[in-house]
Scaffold this active site. Structure first.
Site, PDB file in Angstrom:
ATOM      1  N   ASP A 243      -6.392   0.425   2.380  1.00 15.30           N
ATOM      2  CA  ASP A 243      -5.478  -0.250   1.380  1.00 15.30           C
ATOM      3  C   ASP A 243      -4.559   0.703   0.624  1.00 15.30           C
ATOM      4  OD1 ASP A 243      -6.333  -2.204   3.984  1.00 15.30           O
ATOM      5  OD2 ASP A 243      -4.085  -2.474   2.999  1.00 15.30           O
TER       6      ASP A 243
ATOM      7  N   LYS B 165     -10.223  -4.129   4.576  1.00 21.54           N
ATOM      8  CA  LYS B 165     -10.156  -4.944   5.245  1.00 21.54           C
ATOM      9  C   LYS B 165     -11.517  -5.786   4.704  1.00 21.54           C
ATOM     10  CE  LYS B 165      -7.829  -7.436   6.649  1.00 21.54           C
ATOM     11  NZ  LYS B 165      -7.206  -8.690   5.806  1.00 21.54           N
TER      12      LYS B 165
HETATM   13  O1  MRU Z   1      -4.434  -7.895   6.263  1.00 25.57           O
HETATM   14  P1  MRU Z   1      -4.197  -6.497   6.995  1.00 25.57           P
HETATM   15  O2  MRU Z   1      -3.699  -7.104   7.622  1.00 25.57           O
HETATM   16  O3  MRU Z   1      -2.814  -5.912   6.075  1.00 25.57           O
HETATM   17  O4  MRU Z   1      -4.917  -5.429   6.701  1.00 25.57           O
HETATM   18  C1  MRU Z   1      -4.930  -4.537   7.286  1.00 25.57           C
HETATM   19  C2  MRU Z   1      -6.045  -3.007   7.158  1.00 25.57           C
HETATM   20  O5  MRU Z   1      -7.209  -3.963   6.524  1.00 25.57           O
HETATM   21  C3  MRU Z   1      -6.683  -2.131   6.906  1.00 25.57           C
HETATM   22  O6  MRU Z   1      -6.908  -2.247   7.461  1.00 25.57           O
HETATM   23  C4  MRU Z   1      -4.988  -1.307   6.899  1.00 25.57           C
HETATM   24  O7  MRU Z   1      -4.118  -1.955   6.280  1.00 25.57           O
HETATM   25  C5  MRU Z   1      -5.426   0.263   6.733  1.00 25.57           C
HETATM   26  S1  MRU Z   1      -3.749  -0.122   8.487  1.00 25.57           S
HETATM   27  C6  MRU Z   1      -3.284   1.763   9.186  1.00 25.57           C
END
Ligand code: MRU
Length: 357
Positions: free
Chosen positions: A244, A255
């Site tokens: 992220d 995550k």
């Molecule tokens: O809370 P989320 O579902 O938006 O979290 C998503 C993640 O942590 C993904 O691993 C990250 O955004 C990379 S997506 C290519």
């Protein structure tokens, strides 16, 4: 690269007949429902509630959200239009704080307007829409390049472990962590994927397992607390996740649960790969300590769907992301090439296109 799979991965965001269409990811895997946010408020809500989620997809959605905000603008001047755009951008930044792609995409649309050689408000609206479409299309190409660049790291392996969903549903198409898996599948090599269910919102079970299964790629679902056992039994030979936000020193926010996997991977001598586009790097932050981490509603932990699974009123800590220190990251796979330690030095070199790998 031409990807030919039994089922081409779906794109979760598209512009169709003058409307933004999103696959509502809160309804998967039970129902494949397309929603059409009509206002910036509806787009904000879709991002906040994870109807659209995953760092690159959030950025694309936010860019379209800006268009929804100004589509019916009655601004009488360019200055007024730009101020409306800024207000909408500021509002969208309040939806989710961690994925830097959201801030990056908003800045990009604002810059496209600022650079436009016209004061005509109708033309400026078109520029906003065109930039959102470009961000979407570029993301698909970026994910393809990540797939191409990451494939050599995985092609000799039998199985990898992934966490959350960094697949097609998290991007314009193909994903980041799953892009090399799709790339190899298109070349006839079916790598097995172990998918962590990813408590508390189950993006691994609901989304990763669903999309890989749809694409005909072998996927085995495990609960998060099974990862160590899977590694110790030699069932996977690498871990690959998305991101992220990545700080200048290579610390990676992803995550919640990713950090634990990285520590486990080191203990089991497995490579730990992060796959992410250049838009996920935030070189203004020296280290992961500066990355804002979203904390979400306690009900996501105390309830399973609508069913309570904990005593009413219990204290809850529910960070949506954690930070994996750079020392655990074997390599970062980007559309521009593979970045290896020392990250402080190599991130800018690879991102600027001087790829020495
Ligand atoms: O809370 P989320 O579902 O938006 O979290 C998503 C993640 O942590 C993904 O691993 C990250 O955004 C990379 S997506 C290519």
């Amino acid at each position: 690269m031409v990807i030919l799979l039994p089922y081409e991965p779906l794109s979760p965001i598209r512009w169709h007949n003058g409307q933004v269409e999103l696959i509502d990811q809160t309804r998967l895997p039970g129902e494949l429902v397309v929603i059409r946010p009509r206002t910036v408020e509806e787009m904000w809500d879709a991002i906040k509630r994870l109807k659209v989620r995953g760092a690159p997809a959030i950025g694309i959605a936010a860019a379209f959200g800006l268009y929804l905000a100004v589509r019916d603008s009655r601004a009488a001047s360019r200055a007024e239009f730009e101020s409306e755009l800024k207000k909408a951008a500021n509002y969208l930044t309040t939806s989710r704080p961690t994925a830097v792609n959201l801030f990056w995409a908003l800045r990009r649309v604002e810059a496209a307007v600022a650079d436009a050689p016209t004061d005509n408000v109708a033309a400026l609206k078109e520029i906003v829409l065109r930039e959102a479409l470009t961000i979407r299309d570029e993301d698909e190409a970026t994910c393809r390049a990540i797939g191409h660049n990451g494939a050599p790291l995985l092609e000799e392996l039998e199985a990898v472990l992934t966490h959350c969903n960094a697949g097609t549903l998290a991007t314009a198409r193909y994903g980041t962590a799953l892009a090399p898996v799709y790339y190899l599948a298109s070349r006839g090599k079916l790598l097995k994927v172990f998918a962590d269910e990813t408590r508390p919102l189950l993006q691994g079970a609901r989304l990763t397992a669903w999309e890989l299964h749809q694409a005909g790629i072998p996927v085995t679902l495990i609960t998060d607390n099974m990862a160590a056992a899977v590694m110790s039994k030699g069932l996977v030979q690498a871990v690959i996740v998305g991101a992220d936000r990545i700080a200048a020193n290579g610390d990676v926010a992803n995550k919640i649960g990713t950090y634990g996997l990285a520590v486990l991977a080191k203990e089991h001598c497995l490579p730990f790969y992060v796959a992410a586009p250049a838009s996920t790097f935030d070189l203004s932050l020296k280290s992961g300590e500066e990355i804002p981490i979203e904390e979400r509603d306690a009900a996501e932990v105390t309830h399973f769907g609508l069913k309570p699974i904990a005593p009413a009123g219990i204290d809850v800590f529910n960070p949506a992301f954690d930070v994996t220190p750079n020392r655990y990251v074997t390599a970062i796979i980007t559309e521009k090439g593979i970045i290896r330690p020392p990250y402080q030095e190599n991130i800018p070199r690879v991102l600027q296109g001087i790829n020495f790998n």
